[in-house]
Write a protein that holds these residues in place. Structure first.
Motif, mmCIF file in Angstrom:
data_model
loop_
_atom_site.group_PDB
_atom_site.id
_atom_site.type_symbol
_atom_site.label_atom_id
_atom_site.label_comp_id
_atom_site.label_asym_id
_atom_site.label_seq_id
_atom_site.Cartn_x
_atom_site.Cartn_y
_atom_site.Cartn_z
ATOM 1 N N GLN A 181 0.857 -1.185 0.000
ATOM 2 C CA GLN A 181 0.000 0.000 0.000
ATOM 3 C C GLN A 181 0.894 1.236 0.000
ATOM 4 N N PRO A 182 0.468 2.307 -0.655
ATOM 5 C CA PRO A 182 1.329 3.493 -0.702
ATOM 6 C C PRO A 182 1.436 4.167 0.665
ATOM 7 N N VAL A 183 2.640 4.554 1.029
ATOM 8 C CA VAL A 183 2.856 5.308 2.262
ATOM 9 C C VAL A 183 3.447 6.686 1.951
ATOM 10 N N GLU A 184 3.626 6.954 0.675
ATOM 11 C CA GLU A 184 4.254 8.213 0.242
ATOM 12 C C GLU A 184 3.338 8.894 -0.758
ATOM 13 N N THR A 185 3.058 10.157 -0.526
ATOM 14 C CA THR A 185 2.218 10.926 -1.427
ATOM 15 C C THR A 185 2.881 12.257 -1.767
ATOM 16 N N ILE A 186 2.421 12.849 -2.859
ATOM 17 C CA ILE A 186 2.891 14.179 -3.267
ATOM 18 C C ILE A 186 1.670 15.043 -3.535
#
Length: 339
Positions: A48-53
């Motif tokens: 699952q993504p833990v990094e966003t922009i």
């Protein structure tokens, strides 16, 4: 002195090394607005993504008068298979999937949802995992929806797509990406966002906010898949058309927001895909876009499948001939700058 081939190998080796170093950084330290979530536990074993922009450091432009409430609906009744859809997006952002061994290329993913919502899993995270497993850094774009009151109206998703492409290039070193190897891929209404980006990348649709906006928004190559293309009511997806342009658009508006009518001579190479039994978005959308690209002498490869329906992504393609499409895209991508 190294020749061109050796220089290329050295550059890629440096990129790979940089990617390993960057991937060691705490991902959560880079997180901004969290990815869309229902708050329920997810199936174990799936990254699952833990990094966003976040796209806009001071908030998205052209905000509606009534603040939106981001809402995520879970449409699946299977505890092991999620099928989330998000709407009310006021903080457009990218969820990042980093590969263990980056190949220096990136893909901006634009999921579908008929401009009613943006799907999270089927055309977002599932494709991002497939790409990351093959070395691509994948960015899943949660773009703003044009029918939710934004003053920029039908240009709203394109604004976010342009900004996202520029941000990926601006932060290329952070992700061990070659800024010249940033591709675009979109599905259904997200295919319309993708095709709008690949044909109107140079159109100024928002005011620059920082240094990233000095960079090009032209993707290195584009793959609009079973895309909404034409706003011609004869073949348009009625729901997407209404949410994008309203109930009674003028012929001029229909033309302006139909990517087959806006192809520039310097459009990037395209990969097109559609099932002929698509009962939601007629295959004529892809056929018209293919003809327009050929007329402008833009490199294009098209694959049509007899069966597949609409919105097959990865999960609904299993066991059908259309299941081959991701490998067809990968083989085609090797003929472009993605390598």
């Amino acid at each position: 002195m190294a020749g061109p081939d050796e220089t290329l190998r050295l550059n890629r080796r440096n990129l790979l090394g940089a990617g390993l170093a960057v991937s060691a950084l705490p991902a959560l330290a880079r997180a901004q607005t969290a990815p869309p979530t229902t708050g329920k536990p997810q199936a174990s074993g799936l990254p699952q993504p833990v990094e966003t922009i976040d796209l806009w450091p001071k908030g998205a432009p052209d905000a509606p008068r009534v603040p939106l409430v981001e809402t995520v609906n879970e449409r699946s009744t299977d505890a092991l298979v999620t099928d989330r859809a998000v709407f009310g997006i006021s903080r457009p952002r990218m969820a990042v999937f980093r590969p263990d061994r980056p190949n220096g290329a990136a893909v901006l993913l634009m999921p579908g949802g008929g401009y009613k919502w943006v799907v999270v899993d089927k055309e977002g995270y599932e494709m991002a995992r497939w790409l990351a497993a093959r070395g691509f850094t994948a960015f899943v774009l949660f773009y703003r929806l044009p029918g939710e009151g934004w003053a920029s109206g039908p240009d709203t998703p394109l604004i976010d797509a342009q900004r996202a492409t520029r941000l990926i290039r601006h932060r290329a070193k952070d992700f061990a990406i070659d800024p010249e190897r940033v591709a675009a891929m979109g599905f259904s209404a997200g295919g319309h966002v993708c095709a709008s980006l690949s044909t109107r990348f140079a159109v100024p649709v928002y005011s620059p906010v920082d240094a990233a906006d000095k960079l090009s928004a032209r993707p290195a190559c584009a793959a609009p898949l079973y895309p909404v293309i034409s706003m011609d009511p004869a073949i348009a997806h009625a729901g997407s058309r209404a949410l994008l342009l309203g109930s009674k658009p003028s012929p001029g508006q229909e033309m302006a927001w139909s990517p087959d009518q806006t192809v520039p001579a310097d459009a990037p190479p395209h990969f097109l895909l559609h099932a002929e039994d698509d009962d939601a978005v007629p295959v004529e959308n892809t056929l018209r876009f293919h003809a327009a690209l050929r007329e402008r002498k833009v490199p294009v490869e098209m694959h049509l499948f007899t069966h597949g329906g609409h919105g097959f992504g990865l999960r609904k393609a299993i066991g059908k001939p259309v299941e081959a499409w991701p490998d067809l895209w990968r083989a085609w991508a090797r003929t472009t700058v993605l390598g």
